[in-house]
Design an enzyme around this catalytic site. Sequence first.
Site, PDB file in Angstrom:
ATOM      1  N   ASP A 372      -2.263  -5.270  -5.232  1.00 31.63           N
ATOM      2  CA  ASP A 372      -2.649  -6.580  -4.711  1.00 31.63           C
ATOM      3  C   ASP A 372      -2.303  -7.691  -5.693  1.00 31.63           C
ATOM      4  OD1 ASP A 372      -3.982  -4.495  -3.493  1.00 31.63           O
ATOM      5  OD2 ASP A 372      -5.918  -5.485  -3.384  1.00 31.63           O
ATOM      6  N   GLU A 501      -2.423   1.760   5.180  1.00 35.25           N
ATOM      7  CA  GLU A 501      -3.094   3.002   4.825  1.00 35.25           C
ATOM      8  C   GLU A 501      -3.532   3.825   6.036  1.00 35.25           C
ATOM      9  OE1 GLU A 501      -6.188   1.686   2.194  1.00 35.25           O
ATOM     10  OE2 GLU A 501      -4.732   0.471   1.094  1.00 35.25           O
ATOM     11  N   LYS A 613      -3.797  -0.616   9.518  1.00 34.96           N
ATOM     12  CA  LYS A 613      -4.909  -1.219   8.781  1.00 34.96           C
ATOM     13  C   LYS A 613      -4.523  -2.621   8.332  1.00 34.96           C
ATOM     14  CE  LYS A 613      -7.937  -0.650   4.769  1.00 34.96           C
ATOM     15  NZ  LYS A 613      -8.146   0.019   3.468  1.00 34.96           N
ATOM     16  N   GLN A 614      -3.270  -2.781   7.960  1.00 32.87           N
ATOM     17  CA  GLN A 614      -2.805  -4.073   7.458  1.00 32.87           C
ATOM     18  C   GLN A 614      -1.318  -4.235   7.721  1.00 32.87           C
ATOM     19  OE1 GLN A 614      -4.164  -2.425   3.769  1.00 32.87           O
ATOM     20  NE2 GLN A 614      -2.403  -3.254   2.702  1.00 32.87           N
TER      21      GLN A 614
END
Length: 827
Positions: A372, A501, A613-614
Site C-alpha cells: 500500500d 485477494e 475484493k478490490q
Amino acid sequence: MIDRERFPVEPWRLTETRYDEDGLSETLFAVGNGYLGLRGNHIEGRGAHEHGTFLNGLHETWRIRHAEQAFGFAEVGQTIVNAPDAKIMRVYVDDEPISFDESDVRDYSRSLDMRTGVLERSFIWETPSGKRIRMRDERLVSFEERHLAILSLEVTVENSDAPVTISCQLLNRQDGGSVYGGTPRAAKKAGFDPRKTEKITERVLQPVEFWQDGLRSALSYETTESGMTVAVVADHVIETENEYSARRLVEQDVAKNVFRVQAKAGVPIRITKLVSYHTSRGVPARELVDRCRRSLDRARVEGVEAQFHRQREWLDAFWERSDVVIEGHDDLQQASRWCLFQLAQASARADGSGVPAKGLSGSGYSGHYFWDTEIYVLPFLTYTSPQWARNALRARALMLPAARRRAAQLNEAGALFPWRTINGEEASAYYAAGTAQYHINADISFALGKYVRATGDVEFLRREGVDIAVETARLWATLGFWRGTNGDATFHIHGVTGPDEYTTVVNDNLFTNVMARYNLRYAARVVREIAAANPRAYDALVERVGLDAGEPDAWDRAAEAMFIPFSESLGIHPQDAMFLEREVWDLEHTPDDQRPLLLHYHPLVIYRFQVLKQADVVLALFLQGNHFTPEEKLADFQYYDPLTTGDSTLSAVVQSILAAEVGYQDLAREYFEHSLFVDLGDLHHNASDGVHVASAGGVWTALVCGFGGMRDHAGELSFDPRLPADWPSLSYPLQWQGTALQVTVTRDQLRVVARSGEPVTFTVRGGEHTVSTDDEVIVALADQGPVLSGRPALGQFVDARRDDGTLISASVPVVTTTIPVISVYED
C-alpha cells in the site's frame, strides 16, 4: 456518512461535541509524527477500545504455528508492541475521580486543529456536592522533535475551595494491562477478523531500568524475542498559586508522579508533562534512557511554548506544499485535510522506517508495512514532500538482504519483498493471499521510478535505488518463462496473486504482468543510463550485485514479449488466464449482512467466482494508463466495476480515478466521497483499529490525478482534468523536479503557476506549454471530458459469452441440498 451533530463541519478542525468512549474517536483523534503515535484515549486512562502508544518499528516476534507445515512458509510473525502509556493524567476532586460514565459533564468539546497539530479537550464537571471544575488539556506529538510529546492539563475549581489530586502516570499496558485489571473491550469481542492484530499471551517487555529523580520518571525494557529496546522518560512542570505537595512511586510497570493541591476557588492548576521515547534494535535500554533525558533537557531549555510555535511553523510549511483546496465544499475540505494530515502523521518522521498500514493510530494489521505504501502513499510524498518519499524508499533498500534470502528460499534469483512485514521478513502465514503477491516487487520498483523522475534524485538511484530495480527485475526473469518459438514466443508469469485477494495463485495476472513489464524495462534502462553517465557508479553497481553485462538485454526481451491477456469475444482484458472461466458472483443480490465476503465465506467459495475484493485490472489501467487505449479502459471499467465488492478500502479511490477518466463523473464523485469518509464515517466498521493510511493517500491521488487530471507517464507531466459539476474550482500544489507548481482547475480553464525553481514543460490534452518561475500559464478547457450517466451493472452479463462460446451466468452461493438457482438478468 458522518454524524454531523457529533462532528460539525469546520474546514481546518475536527471537533467532537459529545463524549463517547468508542474506538472510532480514539482513531480519529490520534496524534503522531511517523515515529511516535498516541491514540486519542482520554487522559483519565479508564475505559477504551484500545489504549495505544505506538513506536514505528517497535515489535515482538513469535513463532507461527501452521496447522500443516510446508517448506518456505513464513516462520516468524511480527506484531507491533504497545509502548508504555504516558497519556494518563487522572484527576480527583474531594477524592472522587472524574469518570465520564458517572460524572455530570457539561460543555464538552474535543478538537484536533490541523494547522497547529494540537489536540485540545475542554469541559465542565460538576460534582454531586455542586462544585464546578473546569478542565482543559492539550496533546502534541512534535514533528520537529521526533522523540518528543507534550501533554498539558489545566484544572480550575470555579465556585469553591477543594482538595485536588492529579496522578500523572507511565504504565506498561502491553504486559500490565489496566491498573484496574480486566480486559479492554476490543479484546473481549468474539469473532474472526484477519485485519486485527495478533495477541501475545506471554510477557513481551522485560524490565531493564526504572527510576525517579524529582519530577522525572523513567521506564525501560527489552522485548523478549525480537530483542528490541525501548525507553520512556517523563518530566513534569506544575504551575499554580495554590499550595501543593508532590509524591511519587515507581515499579517495573508503572511510575506515578502525584500532585496534591489545596485548590482555591478560581485559582488554576496547570501541569505540563514532557515525554520522550527512544527505541533501538541494538542499543542497550540504559543508553536509550540517557537519550530520552537529553531530549527532555533540550526541550526544557527551549521552552514548552517554543515547541508549540515550531509545530505551527512546521505545519504552515506542510500545508503550503500539500493542501488541496476544494472551493465551496467545506465538508469535503475538512475531510480531505484530515486525510492529508493523517499522511503526515504516518510518514513525516518515519526516517527510514516503513509506513504502517494503520500509521501509528492503532494496532490493526499488527503494525505491518504493505505494498500500500508504494502505490497509495508514495505518490503524495513524492509530489509534496520528496524527502519523506526518499526515506520510505530507503526502508525498502534496507530490506534487500532479507528479500534476497526470501527469493532464494522460493527458488528464484534476485529479491522478493515480503507482502507484510516490519523487520523485512515475510510475516504472512497465508501464502495464497500473501507471499504469492509477487507484484509487490514491481510496485516498489514503480514507486522508485516515479520518485526519481519527479525529483531528479539520480544520486539516490545510483547509490541505493538501482539495486532495488536490478534485484526485482532478476526475480521476474527467473519466475517467468517462455512459451512458443521464434517471433511468436511470449513471456508468462504463473502461480501468483494480484492485488485482488479474492482471486489467488493464478496464471498471467494482468496487473502483475503489466507491472513486471515496467519493472524489467525500468531496470534495463537505468542500468544502461548509469553505465553511460557514470562509469564509476556502474562499476560499483556491478560489484555490489554481481551484474552480468547481458542481463539488461534479457530483461528487455522478456518485457517486450510479456503476455497480456485479452478476450476477443468480450473485448476486455481478463484479470488472469482463467478468470473468465468462473461464473459471476451476483453482488446486487448479496445481502448486506453477508459482507464483507471474507468474513462470511470460505476462501475456496470466493475463489470459484468472478468477484473482486478490490480493483485489480482497473488499478493497472491507472498506473500504466499509457499502455491502454481509451476504448480499452472504458470496456474494462464497465466489466469489472459491477464485480468489485469494495470490501477493501484500497479500491474506491482507484475506481473513482478511472470512472472520472472514462466519463462516469457522478460515479467518480460517489467513489471519492466513500474513500474520503472511510474512517470519519467508519464505513467499513473497523476504523477503531486505526486509520486506513493507504485510503487517505488515495484520496490525494483521486483529487490530483482523478479530478485534477495529472499524469506523468514516461516522465512527461500532463493534465486532463475532470472537475465535478458542482465544484467551482480545485487547486493543488506539486513539486516537479525541484520546481514548486500550483495548479488550479475551473470549468473553463486550467492555470499553472511556478512559485520557484526551473521552467517546467507540460501538456494539457496534448498541447505543450512551459511555465517559468513567477509566471503562469492559462489553458482554456472546452469541457471536463466525456460524461456517461449511471453506472455499469450486472445486466451486461446477459448473453455474455466466453471466447469458447459458453454463456456466463451469475449467482449467489447458498447452502442447499438441491441444484442452485441461477439468477438471470434483464436490461
